[in-house]
Design a protein around this motif. Structure first.
Motif, mmCIF file in Angstrom:
data_model
loop_
_atom_site.group_PDB
_atom_site.id
_atom_site.type_symbol
_atom_site.label_atom_id
_atom_site.label_comp_id
_atom_site.label_asym_id
_atom_site.label_seq_id
_atom_site.Cartn_x
_atom_site.Cartn_y
_atom_site.Cartn_z
ATOM 1 N N ARG A 105 34.938 8.482 49.878
ATOM 2 C CA ARG A 105 35.303 9.853 50.018
ATOM 3 C C ARG A 105 34.412 10.890 49.035
ATOM 4 N N LYS A 158 31.249 10.185 49.068
ATOM 5 C CA LYS A 158 30.150 10.133 49.866
ATOM 6 C C LYS A 158 30.356 11.432 51.032
ATOM 7 N N ALA A 159 31.587 11.440 51.397
ATOM 8 C CA ALA A 159 32.269 12.107 52.429
ATOM 9 C C ALA A 159 31.915 13.711 52.098
ATOM 10 N N GLU A 184 29.724 14.825 49.746
ATOM 11 C CA GLU A 184 28.601 14.940 49.414
ATOM 12 C C GLU A 184 27.898 15.443 50.746
ATOM 13 N N ASP A 185 28.211 14.608 51.904
ATOM 14 C CA ASP A 185 27.718 14.554 53.155
ATOM 15 C C ASP A 185 28.287 16.447 53.656
ATOM 16 N N ALA A 186 29.497 16.582 53.248
ATOM 17 C CA ALA A 186 29.857 18.005 53.664
ATOM 18 C C ALA A 186 28.976 19.041 52.928
ATOM 19 N N ALA A 196 26.093 18.914 52.152
ATOM 20 C CA ALA A 196 24.448 18.833 52.723
ATOM 21 C C ALA A 196 24.494 19.582 54.036
ATOM 22 N N VAL A 197 25.738 19.464 54.875
ATOM 23 C CA VAL A 197 25.799 20.096 56.000
ATOM 24 C C VAL A 197 26.051 21.440 56.067
ATOM 25 N N ASP A 206 22.898 23.287 55.191
ATOM 26 C CA ASP A 206 22.249 23.525 56.741
ATOM 27 C C ASP A 206 22.892 24.676 57.686
ATOM 28 N N LEU A 231 35.120 17.900 58.309
ATOM 29 C CA LEU A 231 34.268 17.015 57.305
ATOM 30 C C LEU A 231 35.159 17.420 55.807
ATOM 31 N N ARG A 291 37.934 15.100 55.812
ATOM 32 C CA ARG A 291 37.091 13.639 55.449
ATOM 33 C C ARG A 291 37.049 13.348 53.828
ATOM 34 N N ALA A 292 36.873 14.395 53.174
ATOM 35 C CA ALA A 292 36.355 14.448 51.925
ATOM 36 C C ALA A 292 37.739 14.868 51.285
#
Length: 394
Positions: free
Chosen positions: A23, A25-26, A28-30, A32-33, A36, A54, A57-58
Motif C-alpha cells: 500500500r 508503494k501504491a 508513492e506510485d500515485a 509519481a503519476v 506527470d 490509484l 489502491r493507496a
C-alpha cells in the motif's frame, strides 16, 4: 418520477492494496503519476476515475469506512498527512482526495443501509453537492427531490453522490443529505474558476428523483456505529481535511523557494536570490509560520483523537479548538504561499510558472464557509462560554 436504487452495479470495484509495503508503494506510485498528470487534470478541470482508482489502491477511500464493514479507519492525523503530501504535488487533487474522509457521515445511516453500500467492498468514493438545500416532497417511504446543487467536488470520479435537503418536522428541522446513484442525476459542468480547477466541483441536477428514506441522514448526525473515528467530531473533521490542503500547498511552494534559493548564482552571474537578505529573511519567516500552524493543527488533532480512542468526553471546547486549528492552517498556509510568490519575483506572474498552481489553489480553502475569517470569532466565543453566532459550529 425516477426511482433511485440503493446502490447499482456502477460502483468502482477497485480495492486497496494490502496494508504495509504494497500500500505504501501504491501511494508513492500515485504521487509519481500525479506529478506527470497534474497539468492534464488542471486543463480538463477534474480528477478522472482512473486516478481515483490509484487513490483507492493507496487506501484513501477506505480510510473512513467502519472496520465493521471491512474498512481500515485511519487516525485523522495519519489520513491528513497523506492528503497534505498529495497537496504538495497538486492541491486540487489533494482536495478531491480529502473526501476519502467523508464516509464518516454515513455512520448516521441505518446499519442495514451501510451494509448495502459496502457490500462490494469498503473502497467507496463519495462526493456531495449539498447547497443550496432544496425542499423535497415527503412521500411514503422517502423523498421526491428536484433541484440544482452546487460545489460537488470530485463528482465525476465518485461512486455515490449526496444532495442536500431542507429538513422538516420529521428531522426536527435539521438538514438532510440524500444519497443518489450518479446514473440517476445530471452533472452540470459549470466549474469555471481560477483556483482549484481540477476539483471538478460541478453542479448536480435532479428532476423528481425518489430517494428512499433509508438513503438519507442528518449530516453530522448521531452515528449508528460506535468506533473511534465515528466518535471524532465529524463537522470539525470536514473543516480540517480542507484546511490541510493549504498546508500541503504551502509546503510545495516553500520547497520550490528552497530549491531556487539554493542555486549558487543567478543567470546574470551575480549573487543568487538566496543570498539576498530579503529572500533569506522571507523564507525563514514563512518556514516558521508554516511549521507553527502545522504543529498546532496536528497537536489538537492528536489530543482529540486520543479522547475518541479511549471513549472519553469530547467537549465543545475541544471541537472549537479543532475548528480554530483548521482555520489557522488555512489562513497561515495561504499567507505562506503568497510569501513564496513574493520571493519568486516577476517571473512568477506567468501562467506556466511552478508557483502558479499553488497560488491559485491555496487562495481557495480560506474562502470556504467552514474556514472563513468569522470562524476565528466563533471559536473565541465558544472558548469564552458564549454562543458562536454561526450555524453548525463547532
Amino acid at each position: 418520477m425516477e426511482t433511485t436504487m440503493a446502490i447499482r452495479s456502477t460502483m468502482n470495484p477497485v480495492q486497496a492494496a494490502t496494508a504495509g509495503p504494497a500500500r505504501e508503494k501504491a501511494f508513492e506510485d500515485a504521487l509519481a503519476v500525479l506529478r506527470d498528470r497534474r497539468d492534464e487534470f488542471n486543463r480538463q478541470r477534474f480528477v478522472p476515475k482512473d486516478f481515483v482508482a490509484l487513490l483507492k489502491r493507496a487506501g484513501l477511500y477506505r480510510a473512513s469506512t467502519p472496520a465493521q464493514f471491512g474498512g481500515e479507519p485511519m487516525a485523522p492525523a495519519s489520513f491528513m498527512k497523506q492528503v497534505e503530501r498529495i497537496s504538495a504535488v497538486d492541491p486540487a487533487t489533494g482536495w478531491v482526495a480529502s473526501f476519502g474522509s467523508s464516509l464518516v457521515y454515513f455512520a448516521a445511516l441505518p446499519v442495514e443501509t451501510q451494509q448495502k453500500i459496502y457490500a462490494d467492498g469498503p473502497d467507496v468514493a463519495y462526493a456531495g453537492g449539498l447547497f443550496p438545500m432544496q425542499k423535497a416532497e415527503k412521500v411514503d417511504g422517502g423523498y421526491v427531490c428536484s433541484g440544482l446543487w452546487q460545489f460537488a467536488s470530485g463528482c465525476l470520479g465518485a461512486d455515490i453522490l449526496g444532495i442536500g435537503l431542507a429538513g422538516g418536522p420529521e428531522t426536527n428541522g435539521k438538514p438532510l443529505t440524500a444519497l443518489v446513484d450518479p446514473a440517476d442525476v445530471e452533472i452540470v459542468e459549470n466549474w469555471d474558476v481560477a483556483g482549484m480547477k481540477a476539483t471538478g466541483s460541478h453542479a448536480v441536477k435532479a428532476d423528481r428523483l425518489f430517494v428512499p428514506e433509508e438513503m438519507t441522514f442528518v449530516r453530522g448526525g448521531a452515528p449508528r456505529i460506535d468506533e473511534p473515528l465515528t466518535r471524532y467530531p465529524s463537522l470539525a473533521y470536514a473543516a480540517q481535511v480542507l484546511a490541510v490542503v493549504t498546508l500541503g500547498a504551502a509546503r510545495g511552494a516553500l520547497d520550490y523557494a528552497h530549491e531556487v534559493g539554493a542555486v549558487r548564482s543567478s543567470i546574470t552571474g551575480g549573487d543568487s536570490k538566496g543570498n539576498r537578505p530579503a529572500y533569506k529573511t522571507g523564507l525563514a519567516r514563512a518556514e516558521a509560520d508554516l511549521r507553527s500552524a502545522r504543529a498546532f493543527f496536528y497537536e489538537i488533532t492528536d489530543e482529540v483523537w486520543n479522547l475518541a480512542v479511549r471513549g472519553d468526553e469530547i467537549t465543545g471546547e475541544h471541537t472549537a479548538l479543532l475548528r480554530l486549528g483548521a482555520t489557522q492552517a488555512a489562513h497561515v498556509g495561504r499567507n505562506v504561499v503568497l510569501a513564496a510568490f513574493d520571493l519568486a519575483g516577476t517571473g512568477a506572474i506567468y501562467e506556466s510558472h511552478p508557483l502558479q498552481r499553488y497560488l491559485r489553489d491555496a487562495l481557495v480553502p480560506a474562502q470556504h464557509a467552514m474556514l472563513q475569517t468569522n470562524t476565528f470569532e466563533a471559536a473565541g466565543a465558544v472558548l469564552l462560554g458564549l454562543e458562536p453566532g454561526i450555524p453548525s459550529f463547532p
